[in-house]
Design an enzyme around this catalytic site. Structure first.
Site, PDB file in Angstrom:
ATOM      1  CB  SER A 321       0.572  10.194 -10.277  1.00  0.00           C
ATOM      2  OG  SER A 321       0.476   9.128 -11.163  1.00  0.00           O
ATOM      3  CG  ASP A 332      -6.841  21.545 -19.440  1.00  0.00           C
ATOM      4  OD1 ASP A 332      -6.274  22.451 -18.803  1.00  0.00           O
ATOM      5  OD2 ASP A 332      -6.231  20.745 -20.182  1.00  0.00           O
ATOM      6  CE  LYS A 346       5.196   8.973 -12.608  1.00  0.00           C
ATOM      7  NZ  LYS A 346       4.338   8.063 -13.375  1.00  0.00           N
TER       8      LYS A 346
END
Length: 482
Positions: A321, A332, A346
């Protein structure tokens, strides 16, 4: 919150804008859920129903009335509707969406109110991979909460809870499992754990008042700051700032951020924490077929960690999460190098809506990293995979017997602070009975058992933690290849 599902750690509503500080009680179920009243206006319902749906609703009404009027025994109308609504949400095949009965809503509201008795586990219904030969779906441990009964008894991320007090969890919903795990502090519940393909053993857990910690930090020799984020709460970004200021005073040169076994937390908390490392740009976005649920969250000017400070992030299957959002943006945007194993996966948004005394929890959107990749059911992969060597079949058998015998917990109970000589003597004794287990495995089992019972266990373990060792080696070598 403990003994609950990771989707409750991080959820948001389109009506909740991103702010620098959000009141704790206003946005969480012990950490995260937003409770919103639902008023279904008849005109809005009518607009959403086409002819096919109207026919199906008429069919449902006919069957409902027929059952109520013709079943051999009188049937309570509320019981029929509750059962139908429960089935409606189960048909979505989404463990994060569910109908919440009156007792479920009471449990949810009790959790929002503060402390409660539990064992300290973040759990989810096991999702079997496509093509799996397994047919039974049990309950999977996302992660234990540090310092809680489950943590002290050695339950690990990825373990399956196959029984609770002898009752199989195969056919239990996640909410039913939560009810069985929670209870009066001081009472005991026994869970049967399956670890790997064949290791299975019982663990008695004494329920306690669960208080969730957030951040621990320390310096590693060589100018490396180490931060372990246990969960993202409203205080996480403040604790991270406190840690960074401490590291700055010590002249830190690099940073390790440990997200392993971090089950998530508040959306706003992870945004504010990530904001400390960026001056601009996307942190995370949500996408839904409902326009109001689409949002892009960006960093604001004013990072506190200079761009030239190399960062290593540690992740594993217990990172879920909010921790996946943090790992995703740092990877990224090439702000950190990730070590460990793939995260839990999740990345969906839930809303809880109240219907008087009952309610429901529904997935309404998914999270995406800055590169446009969804986290949900995919997870975040490390840049450098590092994991503990897998036990052989023989080692697993011996390991299982050793756990069941409770020799190590009994040794630590008798010797809460053993010397290295006492530990080695005990290891030599264990090796005579268990020659297939190495000294390293046995010593780490003993070390972990000792640390689980300390009021303030060491912040990191550079001697036995292979993932941390690789990250530190990377940073000490000057983060070559970044």
């Amino acid at each position: 919150m403990s003994d609950r599902y990771p989707e409750q750690d991080l959820s948001t509503s389109s009506s909740t804008p991103y702010k620098r500080r959000i009141p704790w009680g206003g946005i969480s179920i012990a950490t995260a859920l937003i409770l919103v009243s639902l008023l279904l206006a008849p005109t809005l319902v009518a607009q959403a129903i086409d002819g096919k749906t109207q026919n199906l609703l008429s069919l449902f009404q006919f069957i409902y009335l027929y059952v109520q009027n013709n079943y051999v025994d009188p049937v309570d109308a509320e019981k029929l509707i509750d059962g139908a609504l429960k089935g409606l949400f189960e048909s979505l095949e989404d463990p994060h969406s569910a109908y919440l009965t009156e007792p479920d809503m009471r449990t949810l509201n009790d959790t929002t109110a503060g402390e409660f008795g539990g064992v300290g586990l973040y759990i989810n219904k096991q999702v079997l991979p496509e093509g799996s030969k397994e047919t039974a779906s049990f309950v999977e441990v996302v992660s234990p909460i540090e310092g809680t009964p489950a943590y002290r008894m050695g339950i690990q991320a990825g373990d399956l809870i196959v029984k609770i007090d002898g009752e199989s969890t195969e056919k239990l919903s996640i909410d039913e499992v939560v009810k069985r795990l929670r209870g009066q502090p001081g009472t005991t519940v026994t869970v049967t754990i399956r670890r790997g393909p064949s290791l299975q053993f019982d663990v008695p857990l004494t329920r306690a008042v669960i208080q969730v910690p957030t951040v621990r930090y320390s310096m590693i020799p060589g100018g490396i700051g180490y931060i372990r984020i246990i969960q993202f709460t409203p205080y996480t970004d403040d604790k991270i700032q406190e840690a960074i200021e401490s590291f700055q005073a010590s002249g830190y040169k690099s940073l390790v951020i440990d997200l392993r076994m971090n089950p998530g937390g508040l959306l706003n908390s992870v945004i504010e924490t990530a904001d400390l490392f960026f001056d601009e740009g996307v942190i995370v976005s949500t996408r839904s077929r409902i326009p109001q649920e689409n949002a892009v969250y960006e960093a604001k000017p004013g990072s506190i960690v200079p761009g030239e400070i190399p960062i290593a992030i540690l992740i594993d299957g217990g990172s879920a999460s909010a921790s996946e959002i943090f790992a995703g943006v740092m990877k990224d945007r090439k702000r950190a190098t990730l070590f460990g194993t793939k995260t839990y996966g999740k990345g969906s948004v839930q809303q809880v809506r109240s219907l008087g005394r009952t309610g429901f929890r529904l997935t309404t959107a998914r999270y995406y990293t800055p590169s446009g990749v969804t986290i949900d059911k995919v997870g975040v992969s490390p840049d450098r995979e590092v994991k503990e060597p897998a036990l052989s079949e023989k080692e697993t058998e011996v390991y299982s017997k050793l756990i069941s015998s409770r020799q190590i917990p009994n040794f630590v109970s008798r010797n809460p602070n053993p010397s290295e000589r006492e530990i080695q003597q005990f290891v030599d004794h264990l090796r005579k009975e268990n020659p297939d287990l190495s000294d390293r495995i046995l010593k780490r089992m003993i070390r972990n058992e000792i640390n689980r019972h300390l009021p303030n266990p060491p912040v990191y373990d550079l001697e036995y933690d292979l993932v941390l060792q690789e990250a530190v080696k990377f940073l000490r070598e000057g983060a070559k290849g970044r």
